[in-house]
Design a protein around this motif. Structure first.
Motif, PDB file in Angstrom:
ATOM      1  N   PHE A  62       0.818  -1.209   0.000  1.00  0.00           N
ATOM      2  CA  PHE A  62       0.000   0.000   0.000  1.00  0.00           C
ATOM      3  C   PHE A  62       0.857   1.267   0.000  1.00  0.00           C
ATOM      4  O   PHE A  62       0.460   2.285  -0.568  1.00  0.00           O
ATOM      5  CB  PHE A  62      -0.975  -0.005   1.176  1.00  0.00           C
ATOM      6  CG  PHE A  62      -2.149  -0.912   0.947  1.00  0.00           C
ATOM      7  CD1 PHE A  62      -3.083  -0.611  -0.022  1.00  0.00           C
ATOM      8  CD2 PHE A  62      -2.304  -2.062   1.688  1.00  0.00           C
ATOM      9  CE1 PHE A  62      -4.156  -1.439  -0.256  1.00  0.00           C
ATOM     10  CE2 PHE A  62      -3.381  -2.900   1.462  1.00  0.00           C
ATOM     11  CZ  PHE A  62      -4.311  -2.595   0.488  1.00  0.00           C
ATOM     12  N   TYR A  63       2.024   1.210   0.604  1.00  0.00           N
ATOM     13  CA  TYR A  63       2.917   2.362   0.572  1.00  0.00           C
ATOM     14  C   TYR A  63       3.399   2.639  -0.853  1.00  0.00           C
ATOM     15  O   TYR A  63       3.337   3.766  -1.339  1.00  0.00           O
ATOM     16  CB  TYR A  63       4.108   2.122   1.508  1.00  0.00           C
ATOM     17  CG  TYR A  63       5.117   3.237   1.479  1.00  0.00           C
ATOM     18  CD1 TYR A  63       4.868   4.433   2.144  1.00  0.00           C
ATOM     19  CD2 TYR A  63       6.305   3.107   0.781  1.00  0.00           C
ATOM     20  CE1 TYR A  63       5.793   5.469   2.106  1.00  0.00           C
ATOM     21  CE2 TYR A  63       7.230   4.134   0.736  1.00  0.00           C
ATOM     22  CZ  TYR A  63       6.966   5.316   1.402  1.00  0.00           C
ATOM     23  OH  TYR A  63       7.868   6.339   1.363  1.00  0.00           O
ATOM     24  N   VAL A  64       3.873   1.591  -1.529  1.00  0.00           N
ATOM     25  CA  VAL A  64       4.363   1.753  -2.901  1.00  0.00           C
ATOM     26  C   VAL A  64       3.215   2.141  -3.828  1.00  0.00           C
ATOM     27  O   VAL A  64       3.360   3.025  -4.684  1.00  0.00           O
ATOM     28  CB  VAL A  64       5.071   0.468  -3.385  1.00  0.00           C
ATOM     29  CG1 VAL A  64       5.379   0.520  -4.863  1.00  0.00           C
ATOM     30  CG2 VAL A  64       6.333   0.228  -2.586  1.00  0.00           C
ATOM     31  N   ALA A  65       2.052   1.508  -3.665  1.00  0.00           N
ATOM     32  CA  ALA A  65       0.906   1.824  -4.520  1.00  0.00           C
ATOM     33  C   ALA A  65       0.443   3.258  -4.314  1.00  0.00           C
ATOM     34  O   ALA A  65       0.070   3.938  -5.282  1.00  0.00           O
ATOM     35  CB  ALA A  65      -0.232   0.853  -4.237  1.00  0.00           C
ATOM     36  N   ALA A  66       0.467   3.743  -3.071  1.00  0.00           N
ATOM     37  CA  ALA A  66       0.069   5.133  -2.822  1.00  0.00           C
ATOM     38  C   ALA A  66       1.023   6.095  -3.513  1.00  0.00           C
ATOM     39  O   ALA A  66       0.598   7.091  -4.114  1.00  0.00           O
ATOM     40  CB  ALA A  66       0.034   5.399  -1.320  1.00  0.00           C
ATOM     41  N   LYS A  67       2.313   5.811  -3.455  1.00  0.00           N
ATOM     42  CA  LYS A  67       3.289   6.666  -4.128  1.00  0.00           C
ATOM     43  C   LYS A  67       3.116   6.630  -5.648  1.00  0.00           C
ATOM     44  O   LYS A  67       3.138   7.661  -6.320  1.00  0.00           O
ATOM     45  CB  LYS A  67       4.721   6.248  -3.769  1.00  0.00           C
ATOM     46  CG  LYS A  67       5.074   6.430  -2.323  1.00  0.00           C
ATOM     47  CD  LYS A  67       5.109   7.881  -1.959  1.00  0.00           C
ATOM     48  CE  LYS A  67       5.548   8.056  -0.528  1.00  0.00           C
ATOM     49  NZ  LYS A  67       5.436   9.427  -0.087  1.00  0.00           N
ATOM     50  N   VAL A  68       2.944   5.427  -6.191  1.00  0.00           N
ATOM     51  CA  VAL A  68       2.831   5.281  -7.642  1.00  0.00           C
ATOM     52  C   VAL A  68       1.569   5.952  -8.160  1.00  0.00           C
ATOM     53  O   VAL A  68       1.611   6.739  -9.116  1.00  0.00           O
ATOM     54  CB  VAL A  68       2.862   3.786  -8.042  1.00  0.00           C
ATOM     55  CG1 VAL A  68       2.415   3.586  -9.480  1.00  0.00           C
ATOM     56  CG2 VAL A  68       4.246   3.219  -7.837  1.00  0.00           C
ATOM     57  N   TYR A  69       0.419   5.677  -7.543  1.00  0.00           N
ATOM     58  CA  TYR A  69      -0.824   6.225  -8.071  1.00  0.00           C
ATOM     59  C   TYR A  69      -0.969   7.712  -7.771  1.00  0.00           C
ATOM     60  O   TYR A  69      -1.638   8.425  -8.518  1.00  0.00           O
ATOM     61  CB  TYR A  69      -2.016   5.421  -7.567  1.00  0.00           C
ATOM     62  CG  TYR A  69      -2.112   4.101  -8.289  1.00  0.00           C
ATOM     63  CD1 TYR A  69      -2.527   4.048  -9.610  1.00  0.00           C
ATOM     64  CD2 TYR A  69      -1.753   2.915  -7.665  1.00  0.00           C
ATOM     65  CE1 TYR A  69      -2.586   2.855 -10.294  1.00  0.00           C
ATOM     66  CE2 TYR A  69      -1.817   1.717  -8.340  1.00  0.00           C
ATOM     67  CZ  TYR A  69      -2.230   1.696  -9.655  1.00  0.00           C
ATOM     68  OH  TYR A  69      -2.292   0.518 -10.330  1.00  0.00           O
TER      69      TYR A  69
END
Length: 197
Positions: free
Chosen positions: A158-165
Motif C-alpha cells: 500500500f505504501y508503494v501503490a500510494a506513491k505510484v498512483y
C-alpha cells in the motif's frame, strides 16, 4: 425534475453502473479465491474427520492450515508490489506505442487524429484501479492477527501503490470523470464485509 435530470447526467458522466458492476463482481471473485486458497490442500476432509472426533481439534487444524497458506499470500503481495504497481509507473504500453509510431511507422503515415490520440494523457479509471487494492486488503485483514509478517508486506504494497498512483494522478493522467462520491458507499460496505470475514 432538475434533480432527476442532474442525477441522470452525473450517472452517465461517471459510468457508475459499469464501475459498480465490475467492482462488486471483482470483490466476490477475490473473496471466493481467498476462501478456496485457504481451504485447499485437502483441508475439507481433514476438518470433517477432526470435527467428528473433536470440534476443538477441528478449529485448531483449520487455524493451522490457514497459517500454512500464508506463504502464498506473502508471495502474491511481493509480486503485486514489484510488478503491478511498478508496471503502472513505467507506462510500458504507452512507450511501446510511441516507439512504434516514431521508429517503425513514420509520423507522416499517421493521420492527425491518430497523432492527437497518441499524445492525449491517459485517464485513471477507478473501475480498473480499485479492484487491484481489494485483494491485498482482504489478505491483510485475514492474516493481520495470526501471521503478522503478512501485514508488513501488505503495508509495503500500500505504501508503494500510494506513491505510484499519486504520481500517476498528479503528473501523468488527466481525469475525465468525477465520481461525486458514488463509490464511497460501496467501498465502505466492502471494507466492512472484509473486516467481518
Amino acid at each position: 425534475l432538475l434533480e432527476k435530470t442532474g442525477r441522470h447526467y452525473i450517472r452517465f458522466k461517471t459510468r457508475s453502473e459499469n464501475d459498480r458492476f465490475v467492482f462488486l463482481w471483482h470483490f466476490l471473485f477475490r473473496l471466493m479465491q481467498l476462501i478456496l486458497i485457504i481451504f485447499s490442500d485437502g483441508l475439507f476432509g481433514f476438518v470433517t474427520r477432526d470435527l467428528h472426533a473433536s470440534p476443538v481439534q477441528a478449529l485448531g487444524s483449520l487455524a493451522t492450515a490457514m497459517n500454512e497458506q500464508s506463504q502464498y499470500f506473502v508471495n502474491y503481495l511481493i509480486l503485486s508490489t514489484s510488478f503491478e504497481t511498478l508496471i503502472e509507473l513505467a507506462q510500458g504500453g504507452s512507450m511501446v506505442r510511441h516507439w512504434i509510431v516514431h521508429r517503425v511507422v513514420t509520423m507522416e503515415a499517421k493521420s492527425r487524429r491518430a497523432l492527437n490520440k497518441l499524445n492525449t494523457a491517459p485517464s485513471l479509471q477507478y473501475g480498473d484501479i480499485m479492484p487491484l487494492f481489494i485483494y491485498p486488503f482482504m489478505i491483510s485483514m485475514v492474516y493481520h492477527v495470526t501471521v503478522p509478517v503478512v501485514s508488513l508486506f501488505s503495508a509495503l504494497f500500500f505504501y508503494v501503490a500510494a506513491k505510484v498512483y499519486a504520481h500517476q494522478a498528479l503528473l501523468i493522467c488527466a481525469q475525465k470523470y468525477e465520481g461525486g462520491g458514488q463509490h464511497m458507499y460501496m467501498l465502505h460496505r466492502l471494507v466492512l464485509t472484509t473486516l467481518y470475514v
